[in-house]
Design a protein around this motif. Structure first.
Motif, PDB file in Angstrom:
ATOM      1  N   PRO A 161      -2.994  18.182  -5.661  1.00 58.33           N
ATOM      2  CA  PRO A 161      -4.222  18.799  -5.303  1.00 58.33           C
ATOM      3  C   PRO A 161      -4.261  17.575  -4.376  1.00 58.33           C
ATOM      4  O   PRO A 161      -4.689  16.533  -4.344  1.00 58.33           O
ATOM      5  N   GLY A 162      -4.692  18.506  -3.190  1.00 53.40           N
ATOM      6  CA  GLY A 162      -5.739  17.518  -2.609  1.00 53.40           C
ATOM      7  C   GLY A 162      -4.412  16.827  -1.199  1.00 53.40           C
ATOM      8  O   GLY A 162      -4.777  16.109  -0.596  1.00 53.40           O
ATOM      9  N   GLY A 163      -2.899  17.164  -1.157  1.00 57.22           N
ATOM     10  CA  GLY A 163      -2.730  16.474  -1.045  1.00 57.22           C
ATOM     11  C   GLY A 163      -1.528  14.864  -1.234  1.00 57.22           C
ATOM     12  O   GLY A 163      -1.059  13.894  -0.885  1.00 57.22           O
ATOM     13  N   THR A 164      -2.451  14.063  -2.701  1.00 55.00           N
ATOM     14  CA  THR A 164      -2.443  12.901  -3.166  1.00 55.00           C
ATOM     15  C   THR A 164      -2.787  13.658  -4.894  1.00 55.00           C
ATOM     16  O   THR A 164      -3.002  13.796  -5.052  1.00 55.00           O
ATOM     17  N   HIS A 165      -1.798  12.474  -5.306  1.00 51.62           N
ATOM     18  CA  HIS A 165      -2.399  12.003  -7.035  1.00 51.62           C
ATOM     19  C   HIS A 165      -1.957  10.540  -7.512  1.00 51.62           C
ATOM     20  O   HIS A 165      -1.112   9.659  -6.369  1.00 51.62           O
ATOM     21  N   THR A 173      -5.105  -2.096 -10.681  1.00 49.61           N
ATOM     22  CA  THR A 173      -5.776  -2.388  -9.864  1.00 49.61           C
ATOM     23  C   THR A 173      -4.898  -1.085  -9.400  1.00 49.61           C
ATOM     24  O   THR A 173      -6.356  -0.828  -8.045  1.00 49.61           O
ATOM     25  N   ARG A 174      -3.457  -0.357  -8.955  1.00 50.60           N
ATOM     26  CA  ARG A 174      -3.613   1.187  -7.570  1.00 50.60           C
ATOM     27  C   ARG A 174      -4.183   1.606  -7.651  1.00 50.60           C
ATOM     28  O   ARG A 174      -5.006   2.406  -7.617  1.00 50.60           O
ATOM     29  N   LYS A 175      -4.912   2.232  -8.954  1.00 50.64           N
ATOM     30  CA  LYS A 175      -5.564   3.905  -9.902  1.00 50.64           C
ATOM     31  C   LYS A 175      -6.882   3.203  -8.843  1.00 50.64           C
ATOM     32  O   LYS A 175      -7.374   4.270  -8.775  1.00 50.64           O
ATOM     33  N   ALA A 176      -7.172   1.958  -9.582  1.00 49.32           N
ATOM     34  CA  ALA A 176      -9.012   1.797  -9.121  1.00 49.32           C
ATOM     35  C   ALA A 176      -9.314   1.864  -7.223  1.00 49.32           C
ATOM     36  O   ALA A 176     -10.017   2.749  -6.933  1.00 49.32           O
ATOM     37  N   ALA A 177      -7.990   1.546  -6.522  1.00 51.06           N
ATOM     38  CA  ALA A 177      -7.532   1.644  -5.588  1.00 51.06           C
ATOM     39  C   ALA A 177      -7.372   2.591  -5.052  1.00 51.06           C
ATOM     40  O   ALA A 177      -7.702   2.927  -3.254  1.00 51.06           O
ATOM     41  N   GLY A 178      -7.431   3.620  -5.613  1.00 52.20           N
ATOM     42  CA  GLY A 178      -7.309   5.468  -5.113  1.00 52.20           C
ATOM     43  C   GLY A 178      -5.764   5.463  -4.059  1.00 52.20           C
ATOM     44  O   GLY A 178      -6.000   6.249  -3.878  1.00 52.20           O
ATOM     45  N   LEU A 179      -5.025   4.780  -4.447  1.00 51.69           N
ATOM     46  CA  LEU A 179      -3.577   4.668  -4.182  1.00 51.69           C
ATOM     47  C   LEU A 179      -3.012   5.755  -4.727  1.00 51.69           C
ATOM     48  O   LEU A 179      -2.295   5.583  -6.226  1.00 51.69           O
ATOM     49  N   VAL A 180      -1.619   6.415  -3.770  1.00 47.21           N
ATOM     50  CA  VAL A 180      -0.830   7.479  -4.708  1.00 47.21           C
ATOM     51  C   VAL A 180       0.228   6.161  -5.121  1.00 47.21           C
ATOM     52  O   VAL A 180       0.504   5.507  -4.798  1.00 47.21           O
ATOM     53  N   THR A 181       1.090   6.910  -6.816  1.00 48.37           N
ATOM     54  CA  THR A 181       1.514   5.726  -7.194  1.00 48.37           C
ATOM     55  C   THR A 181       3.051   6.720  -7.684  1.00 48.37           C
ATOM     56  O   THR A 181       3.148   7.656  -8.488  1.00 48.37           O
ATOM     57  N   HIS A 182       4.199   6.370  -7.811  1.00 47.00           N
ATOM     58  CA  HIS A 182       5.194   6.876  -8.144  1.00 47.00           C
ATOM     59  C   HIS A 182       6.022   5.646  -9.174  1.00 47.00           C
ATOM     60  O   HIS A 182       6.965   4.548  -7.969  1.00 47.00           O
ATOM     61  N   LEU A 183       6.492   5.961  -9.530  1.00 44.08           N
ATOM     62  CA  LEU A 183       6.642   5.155 -10.668  1.00 44.08           C
ATOM     63  C   LEU A 183       8.380   4.710 -10.515  1.00 44.08           C
ATOM     64  O   LEU A 183       9.231   5.660 -10.267  1.00 44.08           O
ATOM     65  N   ILE A 184       9.121   4.232 -10.185  1.00 44.56           N
ATOM     66  CA  ILE A 184      11.254   3.680  -9.662  1.00 44.56           C
ATOM     67  C   ILE A 184      11.318   2.616 -10.119  1.00 44.56           C
ATOM     68  O   ILE A 184      10.858   1.841  -9.765  1.00 44.56           O
ATOM     69  N   ALA A 244       6.085  -1.569  -0.967  1.00 48.92           N
ATOM     70  CA  ALA A 244       6.304  -1.317  -2.226  1.00 48.92           C
ATOM     71  C   ALA A 244       6.215  -2.151  -2.900  1.00 48.92           C
ATOM     72  O   ALA A 244       5.951  -3.333  -3.221  1.00 48.92           O
ATOM     73  N   PRO A 245       5.721  -2.997  -4.503  1.00 50.52           N
ATOM     74  CA  PRO A 245       4.947  -3.890  -5.096  1.00 50.52           C
ATOM     75  C   PRO A 245       5.844  -3.789  -5.743  1.00 50.52           C
ATOM     76  O   PRO A 245       7.137  -3.092  -6.370  1.00 50.52           O
ATOM     77  N   LEU A 246       6.999  -5.025  -6.208  1.00 50.38           N
ATOM     78  CA  LEU A 246       8.094  -4.707  -7.420  1.00 50.38           C
ATOM     79  C   LEU A 246       7.950  -5.742  -7.834  1.00 50.38           C
ATOM     80  O   LEU A 246       7.512  -6.625  -8.141  1.00 50.38           O
ATOM     81  N   ILE A 247       8.094  -5.531  -9.597  1.00 51.61           N
ATOM     82  CA  ILE A 247       7.644  -6.488 -10.653  1.00 51.61           C
ATOM     83  C   ILE A 247       9.074  -5.984 -11.333  1.00 51.61           C
ATOM     84  O   ILE A 247      10.205  -5.352 -11.468  1.00 51.61           O
ATOM     85  N   ALA A 248       9.989  -7.762 -11.147  1.00 52.48           N
ATOM     86  CA  ALA A 248      11.268  -7.488 -11.903  1.00 52.48           C
ATOM     87  C   ALA A 248      11.542  -8.818 -13.454  1.00 52.48           C
ATOM     88  O   ALA A 248      10.288 -10.031 -12.608  1.00 52.48           O
ATOM     89  N   ARG A 307       0.916  -0.694   0.111  1.00 45.70           N
ATOM     90  CA  ARG A 307       0.005  -0.082  -0.251  1.00 45.70           C
ATOM     91  C   ARG A 307       0.605   1.116  -0.265  1.00 45.70           C
ATOM     92  O   ARG A 307       0.115   2.237   0.030  1.00 45.70           O
ATOM     93  N   GLY A 308       2.139   0.968  -0.718  1.00 45.95           N
ATOM     94  CA  GLY A 308       3.088   2.016  -0.114  1.00 45.95           C
ATOM     95  C   GLY A 308       2.682   2.972  -1.406  1.00 45.95           C
ATOM     96  O   GLY A 308       2.161   2.596  -2.566  1.00 45.95           O
ATOM     97  N   ALA A 309       3.228   4.156  -1.232  1.00 48.49           N
ATOM     98  CA  ALA A 309       3.412   5.164  -2.197  1.00 48.49           C
ATOM     99  C   ALA A 309       4.081   4.609  -3.563  1.00 48.49           C
ATOM    100  O   ALA A 309       4.090   5.173  -4.883  1.00 48.49           O
ATOM    101  N   ALA A 310       5.322   3.903  -3.093  1.00 47.54           N
ATOM    102  CA  ALA A 310       5.830   3.504  -4.912  1.00 47.54           C
ATOM    103  C   ALA A 310       5.413   1.878  -5.410  1.00 47.54           C
ATOM    104  O   ALA A 310       4.777   1.294  -5.035  1.00 47.54           O
TER     105      ALA A 310
END
Length: 263
Positions: A258-262, A137-148, A72-76, A21-24
């Motif tokens: 906006p609203g402190g999240t994206h 899936t993360r977007k549907a759950a309303g989770l902030v996502t930063h791609l690293i 964070a989820p990890l895809i490798a 559920r983290g932002a990354a």
């Protein structure tokens, strides 16, 4: 050393901590030097199959450490980048290179269109599908996502030393890179640079563009000089250093949105 040598040759991607559920959201395109048996070792010498040309040594271990620290989820990718480089589009010659720096790759010479397509379907498409599915899936759950995306690089390239230790790479979206670089003063002994040792002109930002920019996600590619990742102690130290940059950088972006999240 080989990353995850015991695996099903049909399994080209691993998805770890998908419920994080983290932002990354962390990607590691060059996590393994595994060459499935059907490619007959690509005709490489053993030393070439274990060299930096075949994978990014230490990158998966760092990605795993960040995964745990950031929830964070990890895809490798689980297949060597010499079979298919998941950070390149199918039309790029470097997706299935005939030569990597000074290393010739006999098994990639004169590939037929059918052979190229098989690798795209077997390696690249599953990786991309996994990223797309998890992003949705993360977007549907309303989770902030930063791609690293996590990579490592060799300290010598064509015999020339590289003094950069941590590269912070970006394409047209520099939000996360800028925020990380603004924290670089926290690591005064490290040589940290923007778009070094590679940049967009080198064709290395494919994942950032496809999985980050096209989806509206703040994104960054982190390159670490690989002799700084030899052994668990060094890897743990580097993970802590990257967190010193990442945590405040991601918090800054969240506060600016906006609203402190994206998303």
């Amino acid at each position: 050393m080989q990353a995850n040598p015991e695996r099903d040759d049909s399994d080209a991607v691993e998805v770890l901590n998908p419920q994080g559920r983290g932002a990354a959201l962390i990607l590691c395109e060059h996590a393994s030097n595994h060459i499935p048996a059907r490619y007959h070792g690509l005709g490489l010498k053993e030393s070439d199959r274990t060299s930096h040309a075949a994978w990014d040594p230490g990158a998966r271990d760092v990605a795993l450490g960040l995964m745990r620290a950031l929830d964070a989820p990890l895809i490798a990718s689980t297949v060597s980048r010499l079979v298919y480089d998941c950070n390149r589009p199918p039309e790029a010659p470097s997706a299935m290179p005939e030569r990597s720096e000074v290393i010739e790759v006999p098994g990639n010479r004169d590939l037929s269109e059918a052979a190229r397509r098989e690798r795209v379907d077997a390696v690249y498409t599953p990786f991309c599908n996994a990223v797309s599915a998890l992003t949705a899936t993360r977007k549907a759950a309303g989770l902030v996502t930063h791609l690293i995306t996590i990579h490592s690089f060799t300290p010598l390239y064509y015999g020339k030393p590289r003094d950069c230790e941590i590269g912070i790479l970006h394409d047209s979206d520099s939000r996360l890179a800028d925020a990380m670089l603004s924290e670089a003063h926290r690591l005064p002994t490290r040589v940290i640079r923007r778009n070094d040792p590679y940049g967009p002109e080198d064709g290395v930002t494919h994942s950032l563009k496809l999985h980050g920019i096209a989806q509206g996600l703040a994104n960054v590619m982190i390159e670490i000089r690989n002799e700084l990742l030899v052994g668990a102690e060094a890897q743990h130290a580097m993970i802590d250093e990257l967190l010193t940059l990442l945590r405040p950088a991601m918090a800054t972006l969240d506060q600016q949105a906006p609203g402190g999240t994206h998303a």
